[in-house]
Design an enzyme around this catalytic site. Structure first.
Site, PDB file in Angstrom:
ATOM      1  N   HIS A  98       0.842  -1.210   0.000  1.00 27.63           N
ATOM      2  CA  HIS A  98       0.000   0.000   0.000  1.00 27.63           C
ATOM      3  C   HIS A  98       0.876   1.259   0.000  1.00 27.63           C
ATOM      4  CE1 HIS A  98      -3.637   2.229   1.893  1.00 27.63           C
ATOM      5  NE2 HIS A  98      -2.637   3.074   2.079  1.00 27.63           N
ATOM      6  N   HIS A 152       1.565   4.196  -2.930  1.00 22.48           N
ATOM      7  CA  HIS A 152       1.500   5.658  -2.741  1.00 22.48           C
ATOM      8  C   HIS A 152       2.662   6.337  -3.462  1.00 22.48           C
ATOM      9  CE1 HIS A 152      -1.804   6.643  -0.060  1.00 22.48           C
ATOM     10  NE2 HIS A 152      -1.436   5.780   0.862  1.00 22.48           N
TER      11      HIS A 152
HETATM   12  O1  GNR Z   1      -3.365   2.873   8.850  1.00 20.21           O
HETATM   13  C1  GNR Z   1      -3.434   2.202   7.813  1.00 20.21           C
HETATM   14  N1  GNR Z   1      -3.970   0.949   7.871  1.00 20.21           N
HETATM   15  C2  GNR Z   1      -3.882   0.036   6.828  1.00 20.21           C
HETATM   16  C3  GNR Z   1      -4.652  -1.120   6.889  1.00 20.21           C
HETATM   17  C4  GNR Z   1      -4.591  -2.065   5.888  1.00 20.21           C
HETATM   18  C5  GNR Z   1      -3.738  -1.878   4.819  1.00 20.21           C
HETATM   19  C6  GNR Z   1      -2.977  -0.729   4.727  1.00 20.21           C
HETATM   20  C7  GNR Z   1      -3.030   0.211   5.720  1.00 20.21           C
HETATM   21  S1  GNR Z   1      -2.038   1.629   5.614  1.00 20.21           S
HETATM   22  C8  GNR Z   1      -2.983   2.785   6.527  1.00 20.21           C
HETATM   23  C9  GNR Z   1      -2.248   4.098   6.695  1.00 20.21           C
HETATM   24  C10 GNR Z   1      -2.033   4.715   5.330  1.00 20.21           C
HETATM   25  O2  GNR Z   1      -2.866   5.327   4.714  1.00 20.21           O
HETATM   26  N2  GNR Z   1      -0.864   4.528   4.770  1.00 20.21           N
HETATM   27  O3  GNR Z   1      -0.613   4.993   3.542  1.00 20.21           O
HETATM   28 NI    NI Z   2      -2.568   5.103   2.549  1.00 22.63          NI
END
Ligand code: GNR
Ligand code: NI
Length: 173
Positions: A138, A142
Site C-alpha cells: 500500500h 502511494h
Molecule cells: O493505517 C493504515 N492501515 C492500513 C490497513 C490495511 C492496509 C494498509 C493500511 S495503511 C494505513 C495508513 C495509510 O494510509 N498509509 O498509507
Molecule cells: Ni494510505
C-alpha cells in the site's frame, strides 16, 4: 519537531509518482522522524511521503499496537523496491489516512520481499506477509501515485470519493 499535515483526496500529490532519494541524509532522517510522529498521531500503521506532500521515495510503518503498551517498532524505508512477490494472493480490508473513514477489500500478493535503504542509509531487505505485506505494498503504491481505491470498480471508487467529499463539507474530518 516538525508537525506534518496529512493530505486527503482529491490532492494532486496523491496521484504523483515520487523521485528516488540520493541517500539517507540527515534531512531525510528528520523527514522519517516527522512522518513517524504524524503516523502515530493519526493514528495509522503506515505513511508515505506524498501523504505529507513530499515527493521523494520515503515511507514509514509501525505495526506494533499502542494499546497493548507494546514497544514501538518503527520501520523506515527509502527507495523501496519489491524484488519478489508470491503467486499466492491475499485479500484484506484496507483503509488509508488520505481517504479517511473508508474501507474496502483489496487483493494483493500474499508475500513480498522488499529491498530498501534503512534509517541509517544501509541496504536492507524485508520479507512480509499478512498485514505487514498489505501495508508495505500500500505504501509503495502511494510512492507510485496509486491508491487502494484504484483497485476497485469505478462505481465503488466514486462512491468512496463522494463520501469523503461529504465528510469534508460537514467538517467531520
Ligand atoms: O493505517 C493504515 N492501515 C492500513 C490497513 C490495511 C492496509 C494498509 C493500511 S495503511 C494505513 C495508513 C495509510 O494510509 N498509509 O498509507
Ligand atoms: Ni494510505
Amino acid at each position: 519537531m516538525t508537525a506534518y499535515k496529512i493530505i486527503t483526496v482529491p490532492h494532486a500529490a496523491l496521484k504523483t509518482s515520487s523521485k528516488p532519494v540520493d541517500g539517507v541524509s540527515d534531512s531525510v532522517r528528520m523527514q522519517m522522524d516527522g512522518m513517524l510522529q504524524a503516523m502515530y498521531d493519526a493514528p495509522g500503521i503506515g505513511l508515505a511521503a506524498n501523504q505529507v506532500n513530499m515527493l521523494n521515495r520515503v515511507l514509514v510503518m509501525d505495526l506494533s499496537s499502542r494499546e497493548d503498551e507494546e514497544e514501538p517498532a518503527p520501520i523506515c524505508m527509502a527507495n523501496p523496491e519489491i524484488i519478489y512477490e508470491s503467486e499466492e494472493m491475499s485479500v484484506r480490508e484496507e483503509g488509508c489516512l488520505s481517504i479517511p473513514k473508508q474501507y474496502a477489500d483489496v487483493e494483493r500478493p500474499a508475500i513480498v520481499r522488499v529491498k530498501y535503504l534503512d534509517y541509517h542509509g544501509k541496504e536492507a531487505e524485508l520479507e512480509a506477509e499478512g498485514l505487514l505485506s498489505h501495508c508495505v505494498q500500500h505504501e509503495i503504491d502511494h510512492l507510485n501515485g496509486v491508491l487502494f481505491i484504484d483497485y476497485l470498480s469505478s462505481l465503488k471508487r466514486n462512491m468512496i470519493l463522494k463520501k469523503v467529499d461529504k465528510l469534508k463539507k460537514q467538517n467531520l474530518l
